[in-house]
Write a protein that holds these residues in place. Sequence first.
Motif, PDB file in Angstrom:
ATOM      1  N   ALA A 221      35.166  42.496  44.596  1.00 31.72           N
ATOM      2  CA  ALA A 221      35.446  42.100  43.218  1.00 31.72           C
ATOM      3  C   ALA A 221      35.389  43.325  42.295  1.00 31.72           C
ATOM      4  O   ALA A 221      36.183  43.445  41.356  1.00 31.72           O
ATOM      5  N   SER A 222      34.452  44.222  42.576  1.00 33.60           N
ATOM      6  CA  SER A 222      34.362  45.437  41.767  1.00 33.60           C
ATOM      7  C   SER A 222      35.652  46.244  41.844  1.00 33.60           C
ATOM      8  O   SER A 222      36.127  46.781  40.837  1.00 33.60           O
ATOM      9  N   MET A 225      38.266  44.684  39.633  1.00 32.85           N
ATOM     10  CA  MET A 225      38.027  44.993  38.218  1.00 32.85           C
ATOM     11  C   MET A 225      38.385  46.435  37.892  1.00 32.85           C
ATOM     12  O   MET A 225      39.009  46.717  36.863  1.00 32.85           O
ATOM     13  N   GLN A 226      38.040  47.361  38.791  1.00 34.83           N
ATOM     14  CA  GLN A 226      38.290  48.770  38.507  1.00 34.83           C
ATOM     15  C   GLN A 226      39.762  49.120  38.649  1.00 34.83           C
ATOM     16  O   GLN A 226      40.325  49.839  37.809  1.00 34.83           O
ATOM     17  N   THR A 229      41.546  47.623  35.666  1.00 34.83           N
ATOM     18  CA  THR A 229      41.279  48.420  34.465  1.00 34.83           C
ATOM     19  C   THR A 229      42.112  49.698  34.474  1.00 34.83           C
ATOM     20  O   THR A 229      42.672  50.101  33.448  1.00 34.83           O
ATOM     21  N   SER A 238      48.534  43.198  31.475  1.00 38.09           N
ATOM     22  CA  SER A 238      47.737  42.196  32.160  1.00 38.09           C
ATOM     23  C   SER A 238      48.320  40.823  31.843  1.00 38.09           C
ATOM     24  O   SER A 238      48.565  40.491  30.680  1.00 38.09           O
ATOM     25  N   PRO A 242      40.933  39.230  34.392  1.00 37.35           N
ATOM     26  CA  PRO A 242      40.336  38.894  35.690  1.00 37.35           C
ATOM     27  C   PRO A 242      39.598  37.554  35.659  1.00 37.35           C
ATOM     28  O   PRO A 242      39.209  37.062  34.615  1.00 37.35           O
ATOM     29  N   ARG A 244      38.168  34.127  38.707  1.00 34.07           N
ATOM     30  CA  ARG A 244      37.942  33.707  40.094  1.00 34.07           C
ATOM     31  C   ARG A 244      38.512  32.308  40.297  1.00 34.07           C
ATOM     32  O   ARG A 244      38.205  31.374  39.552  1.00 34.07           O
ATOM     33  N   TRP A 251      38.632  36.303  43.876  1.00 35.37           N
ATOM     34  CA  TRP A 251      38.756  36.991  42.591  1.00 35.37           C
ATOM     35  C   TRP A 251      40.218  37.360  42.392  1.00 35.37           C
ATOM     36  O   TRP A 251      40.941  37.621  43.359  1.00 35.37           O
ATOM     37  N   TRP A 253      43.349  39.202  39.534  1.00 34.05           N
ATOM     38  CA  TRP A 253      43.841  39.809  38.296  1.00 34.05           C
ATOM     39  C   TRP A 253      45.331  40.039  38.495  1.00 34.05           C
ATOM     40  O   TRP A 253      45.741  40.768  39.398  1.00 34.05           O
ATOM     41  N   PHE A 295      40.293  41.184  29.236  1.00 33.04           N
ATOM     42  CA  PHE A 295      40.098  42.626  29.150  1.00 33.04           C
ATOM     43  C   PHE A 295      40.009  43.081  27.701  1.00 33.04           C
ATOM     44  O   PHE A 295      40.783  42.651  26.851  1.00 33.04           O
TER      45      PHE A 295
END
Length: 310
Positions: A221-222, A225-226, A229, A238, A242, A244, A251, A253, A295
């Motif tokens: 998931a990290s 997100m990264q 981003t 976007s 993000p 779930r 997860w 995005w 975001f």
Amino acid sequence: MNIVGPDALIFGVDDVEACTQFLLDYGLDAVGGGRFEALDGTAVIIGDKEDSSLPPALQTGSMLRKTVYGVADQATLDAIEAELSKDREVKTLDDGSLEAVDDTGFVLGFQLTMRKHLNLPAVTSNVPGAAQQRAMNDIGVAPDASPKPVSLSHVVYFVPDYAKAEAFYAERLGFVTTDRFTHVGPFMRPAGTNDHHTLFMIQTPPHMQGCEHFTFHMASASDVMQAGTNLVNQGYQSFWGPGRHIFGSNWFWYFSSPLGCKMEYDADMDLHDDSWSAREAGMSADNSQVFLMEFREKWAPSGPPPPKQG
């Protein structure tokens, strides 16, 4: 039939340069010939829409030209050829792969899977009360990281008749319906994977038929997100996330892309076997995600957050 999952998606695009840049910024590696790969070798392949070597486009003009499935062995290729040859043309291409058209007009390919075996480290998390997972003094995140897509996860089709399409994949290719949205469409997986789904279909009017979105699995998931981003910071739009999902628990995005469809990052999808009983729910915001975040630009706790973008 031991179909592992999608090995590649082939597109005929309006703007090769823009698509090339987007796929690189998304995190795929260019390996030549319009092919962009994830860590395990699964790929997106692009060509100019006027390239006569590409499979023909749908009448709707969808840029997706072909979905190529990887299979585990020659016996599966032979079984697919025997089954589909009963009522349609099945071509054997120069590379030994098969090509046919499904019951709603999507071109399919089948090949011995090109997926590389990966031995990635498990994602770790320090949880109070649980055994220590991450080593002492091991940092959990690098601010300048560029997470890489690991594997092609799934593709989503807009279809004019989801019941007809579901029957084809279930009865002719051995896909299993894992969950479904009522009167909308099924989440399906082939026999060679336990992923919640590699194919989702959404009922739409015929003029909308095509690819709604596709996605690659990220390691965590990290990483979703990264990586997301990083895309926003490069100026991409976007679209959703993000957040779930509920069906699949992955997860997600989603981003607008120049490939004529959305392109998603996902991570941590549920795995199922044949003991699983499919769920069903109406398609709604409440049934599509457990939570949805929005975001915003970075800020530090020395004043109010920046104004909402857009």
